[in-house]
Structures are given as structure tokens and as C-alpha cells.
Scaffold this active site. Structure first.
Site, PDB file in Angstrom:
ATOM      1  CD  GLU A 268      13.484 -38.222  21.975  1.00 33.51           C
ATOM      2  OE1 GLU A 268      12.435 -38.773  22.299  1.00 33.51           O
ATOM      3  OE2 GLU A 268      14.408 -38.828  21.428  1.00 33.51           O
TER       4      GLU A 268
ATOM      5  CG  MET B 273      19.171 -38.488  20.334  1.00 35.45           C
ATOM      6  SD  MET B 273      17.473 -38.737  20.898  1.00 35.45           S
ATOM      7  CE  MET B 273      16.573 -38.324  19.410  1.00 35.45           C
ATOM      8  CD  GLU B 274      15.348 -41.803  18.892  1.00 34.94           C
ATOM      9  OE1 GLU B 274      14.156 -41.471  18.952  1.00 34.94           O
ATOM     10  OE2 GLU B 274      16.081 -41.913  19.909  1.00 34.94           O
ATOM     11  CG  ASN B 275      20.453 -37.537  17.101  1.00 35.09           C
ATOM     12  OD1 ASN B 275      19.562 -36.909  17.625  1.00 35.09           O
ATOM     13  ND2 ASN B 275      21.563 -37.881  17.741  1.00 35.09           N
TER      14      ASN B 275
ATOM     15  CD  GLU C 161      19.002 -45.135  21.184  1.00 30.98           C
ATOM     16  OE1 GLU C 161      18.298 -44.397  20.459  1.00 30.98           O
ATOM     17  OE2 GLU C 161      18.741 -45.333  22.393  1.00 30.98           O
TER      18      GLU C 161
ATOM     19  CG  HIS D  52      14.381 -45.268  18.220  1.00 26.66           C
ATOM     20  ND1 HIS D  52      13.012 -45.202  18.360  1.00 26.66           N
ATOM     21  CD2 HIS D  52      14.883 -45.196  19.497  1.00 26.66           C
ATOM     22  CE1 HIS D  52      12.695 -45.098  19.638  1.00 26.66           C
ATOM     23  NE2 HIS D  52      13.810 -45.094  20.355  1.00 26.66           N
TER      24      HIS D  52
ATOM     25  CD  GLU E 208      11.981 -43.812  22.989  1.00 27.98           C
ATOM     26  OE1 GLU E 208      12.521 -44.935  23.091  1.00 27.98           O
ATOM     27  OE2 GLU E 208      12.556 -42.838  22.470  1.00 27.98           O
TER      28      GLU E 208
END
Length: 900
Positions: A124, A266-268, A301, A304, A323
Site C-alpha cells: 500500500e 499494514m492490514e494485508n 489492523e 481492517h 481509514e
């Protein structure tokens, strides 16, 4: 991404993709110097789109092969993209691409890179194009199958999104793992990790009876610091299922900690990659603030997974869709986890302080933009406080206008309509309104959405008139919003104003509007301001009221309530709304600070203010955490934002003088607070314990400050002993801070001892660097120390955490040390921005934002700041990220001038 490649991207130019990628098979042969990436893409044409070339994004890649339906196909490169002018005419076709990249040279930490001898990704916003050629945009969602191959001895752990479906041995000491993610996702949510890691594991059973594996992966030696992160993850899963009925949807959920990371986390999908700062914690190495930060970021996270992953944003202009909503959700989670009303208010106060410190200045400066921006050059520059924090406030206002149950119903409808889709902010607002027909939001939806379209912070002016003969009180609210770049005229916003009225003895008054039945009266209500000016008349009031407006900070506005000091003292002593109680004290302090900083009054704290602070400190029922916040003076940065012309040295001198007065006049009270707020039981990062430690640390700092000015060695000596004997980092760092901030002689041996104790712990050393850079400036020593620390063996600009700990601490959080009359601070800033930009443009751009508000500075600072910005702007190979920031800062058009 250097000069010559920048172009303006406009929201109004959005077009749906002519091609979509439905499934992706990726295979990685991982080597630091040359990783081979093979992709097999199932591509579909949009039957409604006109025939056109297929353009795949790519950056820094070496292309090895391209096949369409198994046959060679002609292609060309254009602006970094791979262009196939004549793809197969089939409605669906297969494209195979083979390319290589060099992870070990990726200092930008975007795409696939190496850190501590492992492979990690950050995609991202536009990092996937640095891995392979792709339609790298959020509205192209595909199902991924990923195979990782690597040296087993070096990289025993191989992870990607979704569920592990196969793993095994390969020849030559290599091994493989195959992962499948059943949920369609955009490329920005792709992740892989290959490293030598260990994991804390926990199996849980959710409400639907399914069992899930939770894993927190860290490097060897850090496993004992993962318990809190795991507990936070479990709490987040339980909360989201309870509050919003959103379950965990994968067989496993993984968190991986990495030391080199541009963001917090990061919310992968299913494989969250975290900065170590928001995973690793033990009482010996992490403070209470760190523990709360981990809980919040882990929650953010995880949340998300639904608000960002299952439903994602159509384009990057809609970034706040995920967000802003997820920040609101993690704020609600933190408040719910805090416990009682007072503890919840402390969380709210901390969120508002952050909003005012970062977002309000952004709204008033050259980077002002709506929550849903209209254009950008570098999307990484729009991961801003406006998109995140102000976006969360917009969601909170919806929550206020429809109520807690109504908002939950709206969330349910949102997922019923859009699960698996890439949508817009308008889609979310529409779902909340449609689930609550007739609500204050539904009937004003079009007007409410101005919060997404207009930049700037509205000012609400409130004035009241009481008629003692009739017992009627008329409250008139007006709103205005200053021009901002590109938006010279603003239309009225929809502003929910939560309010109450108190008598002068602090008794809450019943609120009955004219024309209402008496049974409708209540002690608090929400007024909806939607015009430039509106009035409300309350009846049957038997006393002159003191208005308590914008309770709980019900809208992100600046409130001019016109209250006198006497009225603010009533609110500080009696308001039932804890946020407004805190706000009254801050307003009392701010008026004195601003008057002295602008030369209108001496830097003197009067007896009424001192006694009010003593009453707060000695109050028998207020939480310690609330007291600690209420007794802190507004920051130098916040004071600066209230002034038309800013002299940083003057503000610093005034604030330090007033801190010293508080230390002196409340000396006996600080001693009482220190003695009565010790935590003698075993360490727990609970709200109650943390509040007591925070207040004790503040008391110790004030006692050391007074001792240093009165040449009394007792309290610095006690602080040094506390530093040596402390059983947890919160108390140890609090004692060290008290010494450093008071410039005590014992600060130097304490700093040396601290470094000796923790030189092997990167996160603790970040605290060591930051503490020295944030110390109150004294005869130029802090600035000189920071310059010297640049050469310290433990310092590196390549690690974002370490760079932030020193450079951001100085430039963002220590105005007096940074804004020097000799301009040395600005020269230092320009040098570092250009140096970092050559390695990591995202990090450099964030450092560049320090100078957004240079136009407010008094001379000689103003002209020197302009010269430094111009020097950066003149660098020929500047990244798009930094160039956009500095050019906006230098913009001299009418709208920018008006915004200033």
C-alpha cells in the site's frame, strides 16, 4: 519516481478499468540480489469498454518474458508501464509474465525488500508494481494463489495471505510453501514474508463454533515480548464480533513484526505486517503508552479485515472510506476497553489532542485537502491526519446523528450491500442513512457530505442571552470556515453540538426547548447546526446558565464560546462531561499562554488559576489519568497555532516560565501526588495503574524542575535513585525524563547508564534518542546534541524508527530547539530531507511536512525557512513525494495566502 515523471491525478478523471484480473497465480524464487517472479493472470475484458491497449503498472523491474494464452505477444514500455497494444480478443485470456527485482537494494521499503536477512513486503499504496507488472489499483480485485521458494536454512518461515495449502522440500536445501486466499483482494493487500522467525500461537473458537489459529511472528529472542500483542488480537476479535457481529473469516490470522517499516502496520489480508514498535512489549522495555499503542494498532489492523479488506476503496481518493472508519472503530474499541466514563473520557481527550496537534494545522496550511481529496501527485502524501483522524470524526458525527444502535444497523446494511466490492465514501454514508430513515443524518445527508468535499476546520461562535424575568435562555450558534487552497468559499457544514447547561454552583439544568413538552427535558442534548446561523431558546430555567458546549468534542471544529474565566472555572470544577471539564482547564491555560506569548500580558499565572489546578490535583474522585492530562499546559505547537505570528523562542520562554510557576506554587501538592500515587503491586498495563504512574511521573518532573531552579539537590537525587531502581520502563523513563527535562547534572550519567543497559534493544534506544532530541532547549545544547547524535554508532537514517526518533523529535516536537534565529535548524532540516529522499521518499516527505506552517513565523525565522524550502525544491532529482510537499509549501497563489 524522480523529476519528469510526476503528473496530477484527479478524482473527477476516474474511469472503471477496461480489464480486470480475476485470479492470480504467483511464484517467487527468493534471493536478495535477484528474486524471480512468475505470474499467471486470468484477465477479463469489460464488454462495455471500447477496445484499447492493456497497460500494466511496473517500477524498477527487469522483464524476462510475456505470454498471452501461451503465445508470445508484442509489448512496449511507456512511463514505467508494460503496454500490450493488441491483447487477445477473447473475453477472457491468460497472461503470463516473468520478471526479476532486487529486494536488497530496495531502500524505499515499498514493494519487496529485505530487512535483518529476511524478505518482507509493503504494497500500500502502489508497492505491488515494484514486485511484478499488474493492474495496481484498488478496484481490481482478484483471488491469489502464491508459491514461495527459498533457502530453508536462511528462511525457514514462508508466509503469504490466506490459508496454507501445501509445503515441502526442494533440492539444493530449498523448500516451498503454497498459500491460497479465497477472498478477492486488490494488489495493495498482497503480502509475503520469508525469514528466520519464531511464533507465539493461540487457538481460539469463535461464536460460530469455528476454530482459528492466531500467530505472532517475531525474530528469535523477542518471543517473550509478544504476549500483549496476542492478548490485544484476541480482544479485538471478541470485540468486533460482539459490537458489530463481524467474525474472523480465515483459518488463521498472522502478525509479523519487522524492524524496517515506513508505517505503523499494514492490514494485508490475513497476514498483517507490523512495525516492531507496535508488537514488542515487556514491562522492562515498554512504557504504558507503548502497551496502549500496541493494543490500539493491533485492533486497527484487525478491524481492517472487514472495513478495508472485505469492502475496500474504489480509488485512492476514497482512502478515508477504510481509514477514517477504522480509526473510529479502534477509538471505540480503546474506549470500551478502558472501563468507566472517566477512563473513556481520557481516551477521547488523547484522540482530540492528536487531532488538534496534527490535523488542525494541516487544515490551515498549504497541504489542506478534503477528507476525500480531489487530486494528488504522490498518493503516499495523502496518508494524512485529515484522511485518518478527521475522517474518523466524520464517522463519529454519523454515529452521533443516528445513535449507537442505528450506526450498528447501518454497518450491517453496508456489508450486505458491498461485501467483496470496491466502493466510495458516498456508498458508506448512504448505507448509514438508509438504515436510519428519518434520522438527523438521513434528512441532511447531501449537506452532511460536505464534510467529505470541503477542506478546512469550521469555527463555531456561540453566544447566549438569559432573561431572568422569563427564565428563557437563547443560544445562538454561527459557523464559518476560512478559505483553503482551491476552495475560496465554503458552504455551511452539518455540525452536531452536544451540550448541557449548568448553574453557577455546578448543578446541571434541565433542557427544555421552547414549544416542547416538559417531559422532553433532559440534562444533555444534541443541537444540529446546519445553517450559517441558528438560535435555540430554552425555557423554565431558574438560574443563570453556564453553557457546556461541544461535549465529548462532538464535531471537529474550533469553538469560540465567549466564556469568562469565572464560567470556565465553574466547568472545570463541576462539569459532568469529563472532556469539557478538561477543556475548560486547557482554555484557562491557553488564554494566559497566548496573552504572554503575544506580548499582551506578563508570563504570570494568577492565584485563581493556581488554585483551580490545585483543586484538580487534590480532587478526591477524579481519576489519576485525568488529572495528569488536566495539569499539563498546552503544547508549544498548539499555542503557536492560536497566534497570527509565531515567535517559537518567545512561546518556549513563556511556557517554561509558567511550568516553573506551577512547579513552585504547587510544590507541596506535587510531593503529595508523588507519595500517594506509587504503584506498589506487580506491573500491569491497566488503565488504573497507568494513570497512577503517569501522575507520579508528572509530579516527579515538576519537583525536579523546581529543585533545579532552587538549587535543591534532593529531588534530582531521588529521581536518579528511581531511575536506577525502577522495576518497569514507565517509571525508569519517567525518572530519566525528569532529569533530562530539568537539565539536572545527574542527567548525563543517567543517559549513559540507560544506553549501557539497553544498547541491544532497538526500540528502547529509539526512546533514548527521542528523549534527548525533545529535551527543552537550553543555550543551544539540545540542537548541538542532536547533530552529534547523527554520528552515533547506533544511529542510522535507513531505519525509519531511528530516523523518526531523532529527526522528527527535534523538528516536529521541539520548536525552540529547531527554530533557531541563526537558521541552523532549517539548514539541518533541508540537508536531512534531501539525504533521506535519495533512499526513502516516503520518509523524506513526512519530514518535509515539518515546514508546512512556515508562513506564520516571525522574522528572522520566516525568510530563513523560505530559503531552506527553496533549496530543497531546487534539487533536480527530487522525488515526486517531496516535490509535491515543498512546492505546495511555496505556493503563493491567492487561495494559499488566504488560507494563511
Amino acid at each position: 519516481m524522480r523529476e519528469g515523471t510526476a503528473h496530477l491525478v484527479r478524482r473527477e478523471d476516474y474511469l472503471a478499468p477496461a480489464y480486470r484480473i480475476r485470479s492470480v497465480d504467483l511464484c517467487f524464487d527468493l534471493e536478495p540480489a535477484k528474486t524471480l517472479v512468475s505470474s499467471r493472470l486470468q484477465i477479463e475484458r469489460d464488454p462495455q469498454a471500447a477496445p484499447q491497449p492493456l497497460r500494466l503498472h511496473g517500477e524498477g523491474l527487469t522483464l524476462l518474458r510475456v505470454l498471452a494464452n501461451g503465445e508470445s505477444v508484442s509489448f512496449r514500455h511507456e512511463d514505467g508501464s508494460l503496454v500490450i497494444d493488441h491483447p487477445p480478443e477473447d473475453a477472457s485470456f491468460t497472461l503470463e509474465i516473468r520478471n526479476s527485482c532486487c529486494p536488497e537494494k530496495n531502500t524505499e521499503l515499498s514493494g519487496l525488500y529485505t530487512s535483518a536477512s529476511g524478505f518482507f513486503t509493503q504494497c500500500e499504496a502502489e508497492g505491488f508494481r515494484r514486485i511484478t507488472y499488474f493492474l495496481d489499483r484498488p478496484d481490481v480485485m482478484a483471488v491469489y494463489t502464491v508459491t514461495l521458494r527459498a533457502d530453508k536454512a536462511k528462511y525457514p518461515v514462508l508466509l503469504s495471505n490466506g490459508n496454507l495449502v501445501e509445503q515441502g522440500e526442494l533440492s539444493g536445501g530449498r523448500h516451498y510453501a503454497k498459500w491460497h486466499d479465497p477472498f478477492p483482494k486488490p494488489s495493495y493487500l498482497f503480502a509475503l514474508v520469508a525469514a528466520d522467525l519464531v511464533a507465539r500461537e493461540q487457538r481460539i473458537r469463535t461464536r460460530n463454533g469455528q476454530e482459528h489459529l492466531l500467530q505472532v511472528f517475531v525474530r528469535r529472542g523477542d518471543l517473550d515480548k509478544t504476549e500483549h500483542a496476542m492478548n490485544s488480537l484476541i480482544a479485538s476479535i471478541v470485540w468486533d464480533e460482539t459490537r458489530f457481529k463481524l467474525p474472523l473469516d480465515l483459518e488463521r490470522f498472522m502478525i509479523v513484526a519487522v524492524e524496517d517499516f515506513n508505517m505503523g502496520a499494514m492490514e494485508n489480508k490475513g497476514l498483517n505486517i507490523f512495525n516492531t514498535k507496535f508488537v514488542l512489549a515487556s514491562p522492562a522495555t515498554a512504557t504504558d503508552v507503548d502497551f496502549f499503542g500496541i493494543e490500539s494498532v493491533v485492533a486497527h489492523e484487525y478491524f481492517h479485515n472487514w472495513t478495508g479488506n472485505r469492502v475496500t476503496c474504489r480509488d485512492w481518493f476514497q482512502l478515508s472510506l477504510k481509514e477514517g472508519l477504522t480509526v473510529f472503530r479502534d477509538q471505540e474499541f480503546s474506549m470500551d476497553m478502558s472501563g468507566g466514563a472517566s477512563a473513556r473520557a481520557v481516551r477521547r481527550i488523547e484522540d482530540v489532542r492528536q487531532l488538534r496537534a496534527s490535523q488542525f494545522p494541516e487544515d490551515a496550511g498549504p497541504m489542506a485537502h478534503p477528507v476525500r481529496p480531489d487530486s494528488y501527485v504522490a498518493i503516499d502524501n495523502f496518508y494524512t491526519a485529515t484522511v485518518y483522524e478527521k475522517g474518523a470524526e466524520v464517522v463519529r458525527m454519523m454515529h452521533t446523528l443516528v445513535g449507537r444502535e442505528g450506526f450498528a444497523n447501518g454497518m450491517t446494511l453496508y456489508f450486505q450491500r458491498h461485501d467483496g466490492q470496491a466502493v466510495t465514501c458516498d456508498d458508506f454514508a448512504q448505507a448509514i442513512a438508509d438504515a436510519n430513515p428519518g434520522s438527523a443524518l438521513a434528512v441532511r445527508l447531501d449537506t452532511f457530505k460536505r464534510w467529505y468535499a470541503q477542506a478546512g476546520t469550521p469555527t463555531v461562535t456561540a453566544r447566549g442571552h438569559y432573561d431572568p424575568e422569563t427564565g428563557r435562555y437563547t443560544l445562538t450558534l454561527q459557523q464559518r470556515c476560512a478559505p483553503s487552497p482551491g476552495q475560496p468559499v465554503k458552504q455551511p457544514f452539518v455540525i452536531p453540538v452536544a451540550m448541557g447547561l449548568l448553574s453557577h454552583d455546578g448543578t446541571p439544568l434541565q433542557l427544555q426547548l421552547e414549544g416542547e413538552d416538559a417531559s422532553a427535558a433532559s440534562a444533555e442534548r444534541v443541537l444540529v447546526l446546519e445553517e450559517a446561523e441558528q438560535s435555540w431558546t430554552f425555557v423554565n430555567l431558574g438560574a443563570v446558565p453556564v453553557p457546556s458546549l461541544l461535549r465529548g468534542f462532538s464535531a471537529p471544529v474550533i469553538l469560540d464560546d465567549g466564556l469568562s474565566d469565572a464560567e470556565r472555572l465553574v466547568l472545570l470544577a463541576h462539569d459532568t462531561d469529563a472532556f469539557n471539564r478538561w477543556e475548560a482547564g486547557q482554555r484557562l491555560a491557553l488564554s494566559r499562554l497566548c496573552a504572554a506569548a503575544s506580548g499582551q500580558a506578563p508570563a504570570h499565572l494568577d492565584d485563581a488559576f493556581i488554585e483551580a489546578m490545585r483543586a484538580v490535583l487534590r480532587h478526591p474522585t477524579l481519576d489519576a489519568s485525568f488529572k495528569e492530562l488536566a495539569l499539563q499546559l498546552p503544547s508549544e505547537g498548539y499555542v503557536a497555532e492560536q497566534l497570527a505570528v509565531v515567535d517559537p523562542q518567545r512561546i518556549h520562554a513563556v511556557r517554561e516560565s509558567m511550568r516553573a510557576q506551577l512547579a513552585q506554587h504547587l510544590h507541596a501538592d506535587w510531593m503529595w501526588a508523588w507519595e500517594h500515587h506509587q504503584v506498589r503491586e506487580g506491573y500491569q498495563p491497566t488503565v488504573a495503574q497507568a494513570g497512577r504512574r503517569a501522575l507520579a511521573n508528572l509530579a516527579l518532573a515538576m519537583l525536579c524542575l523546581h529543585a533545579q531552579r532552587s538549587a535543591d539537590p534532593v529531588w534530582p537525587g531521588r529521581a536518579y535513585q528511581r531511575f536506577k531502581d525502577a522495576g518497569n520502563m514507565t517509571e525508569r523513563l519517567g525518572a530519566l525524563s525528569a532529569l533530562v527535562e530539568s537539565h539536572a547534572e545527574l542527567a548525563e550519567p543517567a543517559l549513559a547508564r540507560f544506553h549501557e543497559l539497553f544498547q541491544g534493544d532497538a526500540l528502547v534506544l529509539d526512546k533514548w534518542f527521542a528523549l534527548q532530541a525533545r529535551a527543552p532547549e537550553h543555550e543551544g545544547r539540545v540542537f548541538a546534541r542532536v547533530k552529534a547524535l547523527l554520528k552515533h554508532p547506533d544511529f542510522s537514517l535507513r531505519n525509519p524508527n531511528r530516523a523518526r526518533s531523532l529527526l522528527f523529535s527535534l523538528t516536529m516536537f521541539n520548536p525552540a530547539a529547531f527554530h533557531r534565529p541563526d537558521a541552523a535548524g532549517y539548514v539541518f532540516w533541508a540537508d536531512r530531507v534531501m539525504e533521506i529522499d535519495a533512499m526513502n521518499p516516503q520518509l523524506a516527505a513526512r519530514l518535509a511536512r515539518v515546514m508546512d506552517r512556515w508562513r506564520k513565523l516571525a522574522e528572522p525565522y520566516r525568510e530563513a525557512a523560505r530559503a531552506a524550502i527553496q533549496r530543497v525544491a531546487a534539487k533536480p532529482d527530487l522525488s515526486n513525494d517531496v516535490r509535491e510537499i515543498v512546492m505546495r509549501a511555496l505556493a503563493d497563489d491567492a487561495s494559499a495566502a488566504a488560507a494563511e
